[in-house]
Design a protein around this motif. Structure first.
Motif, mmCIF file in Angstrom:
data_model
loop_
_atom_site.group_PDB
_atom_site.id
_atom_site.type_symbol
_atom_site.label_atom_id
_atom_site.label_comp_id
_atom_site.label_asym_id
_atom_site.label_seq_id
_atom_site.Cartn_x
_atom_site.Cartn_y
_atom_site.Cartn_z
ATOM 1 N N THR A 109 0.841 -1.206 0.000
ATOM 2 C CA THR A 109 0.000 0.000 0.000
ATOM 3 C C THR A 109 0.870 1.249 0.000
ATOM 4 O O THR A 109 2.005 1.236 0.474
ATOM 5 N N ASN A 110 0.291 2.305 -0.525
ATOM 6 C CA ASN A 110 0.935 3.610 -0.531
ATOM 7 C C ASN A 110 1.410 3.990 0.866
ATOM 8 O O ASN A 110 2.514 4.489 1.044
ATOM 9 N N ARG B 35 -1.963 12.428 5.834
ATOM 10 C CA ARG B 35 -3.306 12.955 5.539
ATOM 11 C C ARG B 35 -3.250 14.440 5.196
ATOM 12 O O ARG B 35 -3.909 14.898 4.261
ATOM 13 N N ALA B 36 -2.462 15.169 5.955
ATOM 14 C CA ALA B 36 -2.349 16.614 5.711
ATOM 15 C C ALA B 36 -1.737 16.880 4.336
ATOM 16 O O ALA B 36 -2.228 17.708 3.564
ATOM 17 N N LYS B 37 -0.690 16.127 4.023
ATOM 18 C CA LYS B 37 -0.013 16.324 2.732
ATOM 19 C C LYS B 37 -0.911 15.901 1.569
ATOM 20 O O LYS B 37 -0.909 16.519 0.509
ATOM 21 N N GLU C 186 -8.601 6.975 0.482
ATOM 22 C CA GLU C 186 -8.688 5.731 -0.279
ATOM 23 C C GLU C 186 -7.448 5.543 -1.166
ATOM 24 O O GLU C 186 -6.923 4.448 -1.302
ATOM 25 N N MET C 187 -6.965 6.654 -1.743
ATOM 26 C CA MET C 187 -5.769 6.563 -2.599
ATOM 27 C C MET C 187 -4.530 6.199 -1.785
ATOM 28 O O MET C 187 -3.603 5.587 -2.290
ATOM 29 N N ILE C 188 -4.538 6.585 -0.525
ATOM 30 C CA ILE C 188 -3.390 6.286 0.340
ATOM 31 C C ILE C 188 -3.388 4.809 0.724
ATOM 32 O O ILE C 188 -2.347 4.188 0.893
ATOM 33 N N ARG D 133 0.395 12.934 -9.062
ATOM 34 C CA ARG D 133 0.052 13.520 -7.762
ATOM 35 C C ARG D 133 0.688 12.699 -6.647
ATOM 36 O O ARG D 133 1.139 13.222 -5.635
ATOM 37 N N ASN D 134 0.703 11.377 -6.865
ATOM 38 C CA ASN D 134 1.320 10.486 -5.887
ATOM 39 C C ASN D 134 2.816 10.773 -5.763
ATOM 40 O O ASN D 134 3.382 10.731 -4.667
#
Lengths: 253, 448
Positions: free
Chosen positions: A96-97, A127-129, A138-140, A155-156
């Motif tokens: 996972t990311n 989360r802040a970043k 969800e992307m994280i 973006r990642n």
């Protein structure tokens, strides 16, 4: 003081010379752009700096923040503060990311002599970043770059850069595969990281990206060497005239 | 429909002296008085003497050579009652029911069978042979009748040495809340052979979870030759997991027959980490409709190890689903073998079968032999299979390292991610976490 000093760098792949004497110095606080036609050696330069296998350095030196960069392992370069934003970010199914970034950040913190972040601290930070880059939780939680669109992948990359806070960020064709909205979000993320302590090297084929990430210095790389250096107006000039004057007919439009 | 996995065996490959040794070892067993059980042993001996050990000339054993097995001592392990045991492996946080065997011999003092729901029988075969031999014989006979023609030399050898093992009988409608652990440990430094038998009956509508542990230490050339007969009744559910961490000088051979009835669910997973040579051979007979069979596994091996996972999924009836994901990591000079056969018989319309086999080769000298086999005789079925073998992805390694992750950590992350795709097939979360941790521990020792 210069952040990175590249002197007479020669590199070849499978015996074929790609870089033929690159000289380039970036000071802290500066944003440099490298423009050039396809095949000029732009990506080779970024991979050589990041330490990818398969490139033979035949001549020259690279000093990064006072260290011999070429003597360092890939991960040591990252820990020293070098970051390469990939043109084609790699998909890693099953990782996972969040796990990936936590491992990376804590490995880098360790070499800096800092204590690792615990799960809560890390989650708060990421989360802040992520929010700054309009990325969802969800992307994280998703596997690294798996099922991400081109824009999401870039973006990642910007998220990783924001979390790892490198001294020098190399952006390799960050604009490729991005529509204008995605480009703006990524550029905004990159601009947030600009600061007096940090240097950036923006590698691009097109001038478009430089409307959003405005460079201090623009270099033209062709035939494996820096052919010309100027201010940001050089980018506009190249956009209008192409790379013909460097003996290459590849138009930059 | 007989013998798909094991075509005719011949004794030609086995020396007469080995068979003589087998015959001499047999009388060392405690005698059985019950006529059916005595006959079961005698017939096992007879069949094994005729067949001998399987050789690579047998199609089903083409990739796995049992050479060296005939050099082992086949005498039973010495009395295990006094063997000290430091730690008994468990996949569970809470203490649950379990049977512990040392060198194939039941250790009541280390086992727990109290607190099970009414009617559930969990006991050692040795205890049942004394207490209720007729009941045991009836159950075994009933089970064997479900697998006609499933003759197999290693099962014959197991039968010849029938002495102990585990019996689990869950009556209709009973749900076992806690998993049952079956723990088979090898006594340190003992070169011997044992042949545990598992007899498992999960009746209509019942549910149970079994976790088998097989473990031992390097330095002893022993043989653990397990045979299991399993029946899952109508609408019943059985989760059947196994982790194999035998000593790296040991042979581990397990031959399982599982019969599934209408609308039952069978969720099985094997993790092979140990043994010099391990063969896990599992035959699933889908003998009813609307069955869901999940037959998966993983292995991580190095050195000179061989891990063989051989499965047969036999779709005999319509409207069933089977799913199989087997993944392995192979280092050193080790060799992985996967033989996965799916048969869809003429009546098995609307079968949905999926099979995936992937191997990750970590060294130049590692090897995988993969043989997926689909035999489809029905015309309205959906069956897919895939097999791949590859190395660690260099782009992924570079990407992780370019973000500061050290090479060895990156390697462990990628290997873990690779195995996780198989581990995700394990439905029980506790067991999944335990198996993952065991694989991570393997990666830790491989790195050292």
């Amino acid at each position: 003081m210069s952040l990175i000093e590249i002197k007479n760098l020669h590199a070849s792949v499978d015996g074929k010379a790609i870089l033929k004497g690159v000289d380039l110095t970036i000071k802290a606080g500066e944003v440099h752009a490298i423009m050039g036609p396809n095949g000029a050696g732009k990506s080779t330069l970024s991979y050589v700096l990041a330490g990818r296998e398969g490139y033979e350095i035949t001549e020259g030196s690279v000093t990064f923040d006072g260290q011999d960069l070429l003597a360092l392992e890939v991960e040591e370069r990252a820990a020293a503060g070098l970051f390469l934003a990939f043109q084609y970010p790699v998909e890693i199914p099953g990782v996972t990311n969040a796990t990936f970034l936590k491992e990376a950040l804590n490995a880098i913190r360790k070499t800096r002599g800092e204590s690792p972040l615990d799960a809560m601290q890390f989650l708060k930070l990421i989360r802040a970043k992520a929010k700054d880059l309009s990325m969802t939780d969800e992307m994280i939680k998703r596997a690294v770059n798996v099922g991400f669109s081109g824009g999401e992948k870039k973006r990642n990359e910007a998220l990783q850069m924001a979390v790892l806070q490198p001294k020098l960020a190399i952006l390799d064709e960050t604009d490729s595969g991005l529509d204008i909205d995605a480009l703006k979000i990524v550029a905004e993320g990159v601009n947030k990281l600009r600061g007096p302590e940090r240097g950036m090297l923006v590698i691009t084929h097109y001038q478009r990206l430089l409307d959003y990430i405005v460079p201090d210095v623009v270099h033209v790389l062709a035939n494996g060497r820096i052919q010309k250096t100027g201010g940001k107006e050089l980018a506009l000039e190249l956009e209008a005239k192409g790379y013909a004057e460097f003996g290459i007919s590849d138009a930059a439009a | 429909m007989s013998g798909e996995l094991t075509p005719t065996h011949s004794a030609q490959g086995t020396s007469a002296s080995f068979i003589e040794q087998v015959k001499q070892a047999q009388p060392a067993l405690a005698p059985v008085a019950h006529p059916w059980l005595a006959c079961f042993r005698a017939e096992g001996m007879e069949r094994f003497a005729k067949a001998g050990l399987p050789t690579t000339r047998n199609e089903a054993w083409k990739f796995t050579n049992l050479r060296g097995l005939d050099k082992l001592s086949l005498s039973p392990a010495p009395d295990a009652r006094s063997v000290p045991v430091d730690a008994i492996p468990t996949a569970l946080e809470a203490a649950g029911p379990r049977l512990v065997f040392i060198g194939g011999q039941f250790r009541a003092d280390l086992s727990r069978t109290q607190g099970l729901p009414d009617g559930v029988l969990l006991d050692a075969l040795s205890a049942q042979m004394a207490a209720d031999p007729q009941g045991l014989a009836d159950r075994m006979e009933g089970l064997l009748a479900r697998f006609p023609g499933a003759d197999h030399p290693m099962r014959s050898l197991n039968a010849a040495f029938l002495a102990d093992g585990a019996l689990l009988h869950v009556p209709a409608g009973v749900k076992l809340e806690q998993p049952v652990e079956l723990v088979f440990l090898a006594p340190a430094g003992v070169a011997a052979a044992w042949h545990p038998r598992l007899v498992v009956l999960v009746e209509d509508g019942a549910e149970a979870t079994i976790v088998e542990h097989h473990a031992g230490q390097p330095g002893a050339a022993y043989l653990s030759n397990i045979a299991a007969d399993v029946a899952v009744g109508t609408g019943a559910r059985l989760h059947h997991y196994k982790i194999q961490r035998e000593g790296t000088d040991a042979f581990h051979i397990a031959t399982l027959n599982t019969h599934l009835a209408d609308a039952s669910t069978y969720d099985t997973f094997v993790l092979n980490l140990g043994a010099r040579l391990a063969r896990h051979e599992a035959r699933q007979v889908l003998g009813g409709e609307k069955i869901e069979a999940r037959v998966s596994g993983a292995y991580a091996i190095g050195g000179d190890q061989v891990s063989d996972i051989t499965t047969l999924i036999d779709h005999a009836m319509p409207n069933c689903t089977s799913r199989e994901v087997v993944k392995g990591v192979i280092d050193g000079k080790a060799r992985g073998v996967f033989q996965g056969k799916i048969i869809v018989r003429p009546d098995a319309q609307k079968t949905d079968g999926y099979q995936l086999n992937r191997a990750l080769l970590l060294s130049e000298t590692s090897e995988i032999n993969s043989k997926p086999e689909l035999e489809i005789y029905a015309d309205d079925v959906k069956c897919s299979h895939g097999a791949t073998a590859g190395e660690l992805d260099e782009d992924q390694m570079f990407y992780l390292r370019a973000r500061g992750v050290p090479r060895d950590v990156a390697r462990v992350m990628l290997i873990g991610a690779f195995l996780d795709e198989a581990m995700d097939e394990i439905i029980d979360e506790q067991v999944r976490a335990y198996f993952r941790a065991a694989a991570a521990a393997w990666m830790g020792t491989e790195r050292a």
